[in-house]
Design a protein around this motif. Structure first.
Motif, PDB file in Angstrom:
ATOM      1  N   PRO A  33      62.716 133.186  85.088  1.00  0.00           N
ATOM      2  CA  PRO A  33      61.306 132.948  85.027  1.00  0.00           C
ATOM      3  C   PRO A  33      60.790 131.532  85.890  1.00  0.00           C
ATOM      4  CG  PRO A  33      61.669 133.234  82.687  1.00  0.00           C
ATOM      5  CD  PRO A  33      62.947 133.184  83.557  1.00  0.00           C
ATOM      6  N   GLU A 363      50.563 132.429  80.811  1.00  0.00           N
ATOM      7  CA  GLU A 363      49.651 131.120  80.061  1.00  0.00           C
ATOM      8  C   GLU A 363      48.115 131.158  80.699  1.00  0.00           C
ATOM      9  OE1 GLU A 363      52.065 129.717  83.907  1.00  0.00           O
ATOM     10  OE2 GLU A 363      52.570 131.472  82.054  1.00  0.00           O
ATOM     11  N   MET A 657      67.831 130.189  75.884  1.00  0.00           N
ATOM     12  CA  MET A 657      66.352 130.184  76.394  1.00  0.00           C
ATOM     13  C   MET A 657      65.848 131.679  76.511  1.00  0.00           C
ATOM     14  SD  MET A 657      63.648 128.823  77.056  1.00  0.00           S
ATOM     15  CE  MET A 657      63.931 126.895  77.277  1.00  0.00           C
ATOM     16  N   GLN A 658      66.391 132.459  76.786  1.00  0.00           N
ATOM     17  CA  GLN A 658      65.955 133.756  76.736  1.00  0.00           C
ATOM     18  C   GLN A 658      65.752 134.449  75.241  1.00  0.00           C
ATOM     19  OE1 GLN A 658      68.466 136.572  79.351  1.00  0.00           O
ATOM     20  NE2 GLN A 658      67.088 138.121  78.979  1.00  0.00           N
ATOM     21  N   ARG A 661      62.663 132.673  74.028  1.00  0.00           N
ATOM     22  CA  ARG A 661      61.396 133.142  74.701  1.00  0.00           C
ATOM     23  C   ARG A 661      61.140 134.769  73.953  1.00  0.00           C
ATOM     24  NH1 ARG A 661      59.716 131.087  79.551  1.00  0.00           N
ATOM     25  NH2 ARG A 661      61.053 129.698  80.497  1.00  0.00           N
ATOM     26  N   THR A 666      56.875 128.672  70.919  1.00  0.00           N
ATOM     27  CA  THR A 666      56.105 127.837  71.689  1.00  0.00           C
ATOM     28  C   THR A 666      56.848 126.582  72.378  1.00  0.00           C
ATOM     29  OG1 THR A 666      54.400 128.134  70.013  1.00  0.00           O
ATOM     30  CG2 THR A 666      54.241 126.049  71.178  1.00  0.00           C
ATOM     31  N   MET A 667      56.336 126.403  73.559  1.00  0.00           N
ATOM     32  CA  MET A 667      57.229 125.480  74.455  1.00  0.00           C
ATOM     33  C   MET A 667      56.172 124.608  74.933  1.00  0.00           C
ATOM     34  SD  MET A 667      59.724 128.156  76.368  1.00  0.00           S
ATOM     35  CE  MET A 667      60.359 129.756  75.515  1.00  0.00           C
TER      36      MET A 667
END
Length: 912
Positions: A33, A363, A657-658, A661, A666-667
């Motif tokens: 991403p 977002e 990380m995948q 997600r 929440t990041m």
């Protein structure tokens, strides 16, 4: 060729993005991403300006990832430093502040041949671009660096082109370097001819203003050298052990050529934004160089930058990235103003960005309401001052015209910035439209004089070098944190820093920074403060007062030697202050629940913008454009406390990380996450975090918000307490309530009722005072006749000057008006002393204002009492610091009117 686009229908930007990523997925690439626009842990960049930014540490070897080839569509902004396209946006058909960079990357995997084959296959196969419109370039050799003959021969082989379409270029075009030292190498560009008839002779010339000509659509960078400085200072190139590939293709440019346009602004997404702006302006867009069309292109581009930056939590303000956003927004607003758009409009164009691009960048949809409120509020704020600023400019332009000068002073440019919110570049654009330049040096001087805030300068290079050398002493390359599992640990000292220098030993009483191989001490990060505690060696003891991470990988314990001495190489035991850590744990876990509760109550736009987690309190900054109501605060507290009462377990998982997600974690955009992350879950909260936390939500205890306030445009701050801190807060409130109740001779339970009765009594007394002052103002119980009797007639005008004991300015005005109205065609001056200062009110009957103006009359009178004043023709006010001369000032009204009457006698000036 399973991802070939249908030629029968127009290929949208979204189609192109998916085709690119799908093509490289099939070629074994990890689809990554887009990284954030705000590059984490890279102070050299204000914004991500290329696809390789998020892979920079991978290319340099500082970061390892589980894949060796990747592809992405990266959000980019070029608006600062050498990559600044701001002034080209609008006039140019292909320049943007925001754009998407498609890219494929190889980290020591494939090299030139496959990169060239992939690019050619995608362009001519998947996109079906006509070969006769393409030209390929290679590095022809320059400055002692050999020609890239490999790339030249590969292009000839893959494309079948001859020398007329495989063209060598020099260092400026076809050689890339990350900096003065580090990875670098030749590059190869692919150009497409935009226009009706292909003209090979036009290669190397700029595209026309209409966009006709050769346009670069893809750049392939072959990172094959390491550049270093030799002993003689000359640059040296040595082959990299694992050559890599970094490519970049602008999505907007690809859309332009695939959709058969000559301007990026005629492609699907940008054209829709242009048309949205055109509807507000009530003017058609013709795609010309006309100033109105230029303004519409500026608005379309800047709306994208605005929406994406706000979605990442950047709010318009006066410094840094926030100021860049404000510049962009106000530039767009000013172009709307010149188009004749009278109402706020930019937020509507920005919301259209969210509609058009929200599928690819969720977002934008999640923070849609935040984008709307922030953009609209900024436009309303700027529109309140833009007319006054433009009026000031018009005055200055007229003055320059009279004096024959063509430069706006730096002081005026700074006033436009400081008072009216005009960014310097906006002032320059407006001035350029009138053939006027701006005094940059004068502007900078004025800015420097006005700057009262300190600016972060970074660590001095000498100190940074000490920390770098300290890090080199750690055997694993970084200090290992063991504080998740234990509160104390064994290690040995690998470095000591005393007085900013590496030392072998620290004696008793010395301030010292201690570095160990491993530590249970948490170094300040992610808003959580550093641990306190002690380090005990065989002959000494250090009290640790803070723990920090001055450079990546290094943990430094800052403290003082309180017993004996500490030496490098000694075995030590490290003990954290457990009670303090437990309070920090509770507050940190509470911030996660608070973040979840905020998003639940006020909406998903409430994103974390910063935090401070200490032992005594927590502070949480979040994006929101108005104060929380009392009901919202109560609801947030209730949600958090409901979760603490249920004592949910707090779980930590280490995931890719995948995977995180996929779980919906929440990041925080400002944080940098590796490929392996820690996922914290408690009740409904699911958030990435590297800090230390409670074991269950019940450990948090009572959660209480103690304040909520604004800290910047679009950013609010909550301060809260938990556990022992909440208990202390409640006890403090009880103490204050008890003391207040005792002072009012009532019980705490009836305190509010008692205060209300006191307020009612105070209001009643205030009304009686006002009534008495009004009676006093009109001459007391006997009325104003005593005051009116003091009036004199001068040149047919009744004039009265009186002193009164009335101190309230509003009552003083009322007295002056009452006396004037009773006298008829008259001039009345009343004065009094309040708080040790003189105050004066002068009124002139409307029938006399053509001869006597109150604002002019009051000035010489005010000077007598050491003050100044002014006002309307019929009413003026003044004040002074010398009340001893008040009577003299009041009496001066008679001589002043006599003098003015003599010079303004209508009989003396009437025509014969």
């Amino acid at each position: 060729m399973g991802h070939a686009l249908p030629m029968s229908s127009e290929k949208t930007s979204a189609d192109l993005r998916q085709a690119f990523l799908g093509f490289f997925r099939d070629k074994g690439h990890e689809i990554v991403p887009s990284g954030p626009l705000i590059p984490p842990n890279d102070p050299t960049l204000m914004f991500a300006n290329a696809g390789m930014v998020q892979f920079k540490d991978v290319f340099t070897g500082r970061e390892q990832r589980p894949y060796r080839r990747a592809a992405s569509s990266q959000k980019c902004i070029r608006i600062s430093g050498k990559h600044n396209d701001l002034e080209s946006v609008g006039p140019s058909p292909r320049h943007h502040t925001f754009f998407e960079m498609l890219g494929n990357f190889s980290f020591g995997d494939y090299f030139k041949e496959q990169a060239i084959v992939y690019a050619w296959e995608f362009l001519t196969g998947v996109l079906g671009l006509p070969r006769e419109r393409l030209v390929c370039t290679y590095f022809k050799g320059e400055q002692g660096i050999a020609e890239d003959s490999d790339a030249r021969e590969l292009w000839r082989k893959v494309s079948g082109f001859g020398d007329d379409r495989v063209i060598g270029l020099g260092m400026a075009d076809n050689f890339w370097a990350m900096g003065d030292t580090g990875p670098c190498g030749p590059c190869s560009e692919i150009y497409f001819y935009v226009g009706d008839s292909v003209d090979l002779g036009a290669f190397g010339r700029e595209q026309t203003a209409e966009g006709v000509g050769w346009m670069e659509i893809w750049n392939l960078v072959f990172m094959q050298f390491e550049r270093s400085a030799g002993a003689d200072g000359e640059a040296r190139l040595s082959p990299l052990p694992a050559p890599s590939i970094d490519t970049g293709a602008g999505l907007e440019r690809l859309a332009c050529v695939v959709q058969g346009k000559t301007s990026n602004y005629d492609t699907d997404v940008l054209r829709e934004l242009v048309e949205t702006a055109a509807r507000f302006a009530g003017k058609p867009y013709r795609g010309s160089r006309d100033p109105d069309d230029t303004s519409l292109r500026v608005i379309a581009d800047h709306a994208r930058t605005t929406a994406f930056l706000i979605a990442e939590g950047v709010m318009p303000d006066r410094t840094g990235r926030e100021y860049v956003l404000r510049r962009v927004m106000r530039r767009a607003i000013r172009h709307g103003h010149r188009l004749g758009i009278q109402q706020p409009f930019l937020h509507e164009v920005a919301l259209r960005v969210a509609d058009l691009m929200g599928d690819a960048y969720p977002e934008l949809r999640e923070r849609r309401e935040l984008i709307r409120t922030v953009v609209e509020a900024e436009e309303v704020r700027f529109r309140n001052t833009i007319e006054r600023g433009l009026s000031l400019l018009e005055e200055r332009f007229a003055e320059l015209e009279r004096t024959g000068r063509r430069e706006l002073s730096g002081a005026d440019a700074f006033q436009l910035y400081d008072t009216y919110g005009f960014p310097l570049d906006l002032t320059e654009v407006i001035c350029a439209e009138r053939g006027v330049t701006v005094d940059h040096a004068g502007y900078e001087a004025a800015l420097e004089r006005a700057r009262q805030r300190s600016e972060f300068k970074g660590m001095e290079s000498a100190v940074e070098e000490v920390y770098r050398r300290a890090l080199e002493t750690v055997s694993e390359g970084s200090v290992r944190f063991t504080g998740y599992e234990r509160d104390s640990d064994e290690s040995h000292v690998v470095a000591l820093i005393v007085n900013g220098k590496l030392a072998d030993r620290a004696e008793s009483g010395a301030a010292v920074e201690v570095v160990t191989e491993n530590t249970p001490f948490y170094a300040e990060a992610g808003g959580q403060v550093g641990d306190h505690g002690v380090i005990v060696g065989p002959s000494g003891r250090v009290e640790v007062e803070d723990t920090v991470r001055p450079v990546a990988g290094l943990v430094v314990h800052r403290g003082r030697v309180v017993e004996g001495a500490l030496a490098q190489g000694e075995a030590v035991t490290l003990h954290i202050d457990v009670a303090r850590r437990e309070r920090i744990r509770r507050n940190h876990s509470a911030t996660h629940l608070l973040h979840w509760a905020l998003r639940t109550v006020v909406g998903p736009h409430a994103q974390q913008k910063g935090s401070l987690v200490g032992p005594d309190r927590l502070r949480f900054d979040f994006t929101h454009n108005k104060p929380l109501t009392a009901e919202e605060i109560a609801r947030i507290e209730d949600l958090v406390n409901e979760r603490t009462l249920k004592n949910h377990p707090i779980r930590t998982e280490v995931l890719t990380m995948q995977e995180a997600r996929a779980r919906g974690a929440t990041m925080i955009f400002e944080e940098k996450y590796g490929d392996v992350v820690r996922l914290l879950s408690m009740a409904e909260s699911l958030e990435l975090c590297g800090g230390t936390h409670a074991r269950a939500t019940g450990d948090i205890g009572l959660f209480k918000i103690v304040s909520e306030q604004g800290v910047a445009a679009g950013v609010r701050r909550i301060t809260a307490v938990t556990g022992e801190g909440a208990l202390a807060y409640v006890r403090d409130l009880e103490g204050n309530v008890g003391r207040a109740a005792e002072a009012l001779k009532t019980a705490p339970a009836t305190l509010s009722e008692r205060i209300e009765k006191l307020l009612q009594r105070e209001r009643s007394l205030e009304r009686k005072v006002e009534e008495l002052e009004r009676k006093l103002a009109t001459g007391g119980a006997g009325g104003p006749e005593a005051l009116l009797a003091q009036a004199r007639e001068i040149a047919g005008v009744k004039v009265l000057g009186v002193r009164t004991d009335v101190t309230d300015r509003a009552a003083l005005r009322e007295l002056a008006e009452t006396l004037r109205d009773r006298l008829g065609s008259s001039i009345v001056l009343v004065g009094s002393v309040a708080d040790g200062k003189a105050q004066l009110v002068l009124t002139v009957a409307k029938t006399l204002v053509d001869r006597f103006r109150a604002g002019e009359l009051i000035r010489p009178i005010a000077q007598i009492v050491g003050g100044s004043g002014g006002g309307r023709p019929d009413m003026a006010q003044a004040g002074g610091t010398d009340p001893a001369r008040l009577d003299q000032a009041i009496m001066s009204i008679y001589d002043l009117i006599a003098s003015r009457a003599e010079h303004s006698d209508p009989a003396s000036t009437s025509p014969s």
